[in-house]
Design an enzyme around this catalytic site. Structure first.
Site: not given
Ligand SMILES: C=C1C[C@]23C[C@H]1CC[C@H]2[C@@]12CCC[C@@](C)(C(=O)O1)[C@H]2[C@@H]3C(=O)O
Ligand SMILES: O=C(O)CCC(=O)C(=O)O
Ligand SMILES: [Fe+2]
Length: 359
Positions: A233, A235, A290, A300
């Site tokens: 994905h 961010d 990533h 981890r």
């Molecule tokens: C502020 C954010 C950013 C979110 C959504 C929300 C809370 C959690 C973040 C994440 C974290 C894990 C990857 C991601 C892709 C997910 O599924 O949750 C992120 C997403 C984004 O960066 O779009």
């Molecule tokens: O665990 C990791 O190294 C990546 C985590 C991540 O990409 C995320 O929380 O958006």
């Molecule tokens: Fe991420």
């Protein structure tokens, strides 16, 4: 009062394939629902042919006089880098890692007391992106925004709460300062200064920025090569700052290199460019794809600080970076609008706000 991240998903429930979290410790072999093949993710085994020379994201010393240019160059070629001498106290990194470890060590039924609801933002659960995949990810997460008190109350007795909340608040504060410094360093390398970005220059960072913390746990896995910790994905942020424990797993994607593992460097932090920074830079900075892989012997932990603008701020390409004859690559969008687009269209979200210019 601008809308807060907590409201973002109110109208966007995530329907997850399973209603409860798996108890990872009870599984001795990988169930089919956790076994990933290229059918589940076309980039699963992506590798260039012929194989590329081994290369890695740069490790940048923030005290180096040329740090701004090194960061700018890393944002253009990788969309990611590591930083040393970032000024965040080591005890704080150890503190947040300890807290994360203690949280995920709680029994499942306790963690589920703080489960994130379908329309909620914070709490315990699987990654939000899980709904876009047929297979389950080998991980569990906990999302925090603002004060964690309400959620932490559901997990721990009173005497732990003050200490744990202090750690989170101090961590958020330090990350906020660092993220803003990194943004301006990288923009400086493009010749962009505070005068060029009105919403950011008029106010102090704490007025225009907001953030979330995503705690991630990747338990040991019986068959790591066939499992996926967190699927590929980008961010949605301006920048994300990641602390990982001393176990490798994070990988970043480069078209010419395939998946590149980011080795843990004790005390350093990983920074990655998110979609909003890609938009702001008119495509010059890469929002890096990533993912996280898992491990057979070591569990981890990672802590992601996801940083972006307040919900009423429109992000659009900096005019200076749009050539005088060209037009902006993207139309303007707020973080909230973008998160909602992403919640429906996932990795297609960026292309949906791209301007398609008729020749
Ligand atoms: C502020 C954010 C950013 C979110 C959504 C929300 C809370 C959690 C973040 C994440 C974290 C894990 C990857 C991601 C892709 C997910 O599924 O949750 C992120 C997403 C984004 O960066 O779009
Ligand atoms: O665990 C990791 O190294 C990546 C985590 C991540 O990409 C995320 O929380 O958006
Ligand atoms: Fe991420």
């Amino acid at each position: 009062m601008p809308t807060m991240l907590t409201d973002v998903f109110r109208g966007h429930p995530i329907h997850l394939p399973h209603s409860h979290q798996p108890d990872f410790t009870s599984l001795s072999e990988l169930p089919d629902s956790y076994t990933w093949t290229p059918k589940d993710d076309p980039l699963l085994d992506a590798a260039p042919s012929p194989p590329a020379a081994s290369e890695n994201i740069p490790l940048i010393d923030l005290n180096h006089p040329d740090a701004a240019n090194q960061i700018g160059s890393a944002c253009r070629t990788w969309g990611a880098f590591q930083i040393a001498n970032h000024g965040v106290p080591l005890e704080l990194l150890q503190g947040i890692e300890f807290l994360t470890g203690s949280l995920f060590q709680l029994p499942v039924h306790r963690k589920l007391k703080a489960a994130r609801s379908e329309t909620g933002f914070s709490g315990y659960g699987v990654a939000r992106i899980s709904s876009f995949f047929n297979k389950q990810m080998w991980s569990e997460g906990f999302t925090i925004t603002g004060s964690p008190l309400n959620d932490f109350r559901k997990l721990w007795p009173q005497h732990h709460l003050n200490n744990y909340c202090d750690i989170v608040e101090e961590y958020e504060e330090q990350m906020q300062k660092l993220a803003s410094k990194l943004m301006w360093l990288s923009l400086t390398s493009l010749g962009v200064s505070e005068e060029d970005i009105k919403w950011a220059s008029a106010n102090s960072d704490s007025d225009w920025a907001q953030s979330a913390l995503q705690l991630n746990h990747y338990p040991v896995c019986p068959e790591p090569d066939r499992a996926m910790g967190l699927a590929a994905h980008t961010d949605s942020t301006l920048l994300t700052i990641l602390h990982q424990n001393n176990t490798a797993g994070l990988q970043v994607f480069r078209d010419d290199l395939g998946w590149v593992t980011v080795p843990p460097v004790p005390g350093s932090l990983v920074v990655n460019v998110g979609d909003l920074f890609h938009i702001l830079s008119n495509g010059l900075f890469k929002s890096v794809l990533h993912r996280a892989r898992v491990n057979q012997t070591r569990s981890r932990l990672s802590v992601a600080f996801l940083w972006g603008p307040q919900s009423d701020i429109k992000i659009s390409p900096v005019p200076k970076l749009v050539s005088p004859v060209g037009s902006p690559l993207y139309r303007s969008v707020t973080w909230t609008e973008y998160l909602r687009t992403k919640a429906t269209h996932f990795n297609e979200a960026l292309s949906m706000i791209r301007n398609h210019i008729d020749e």
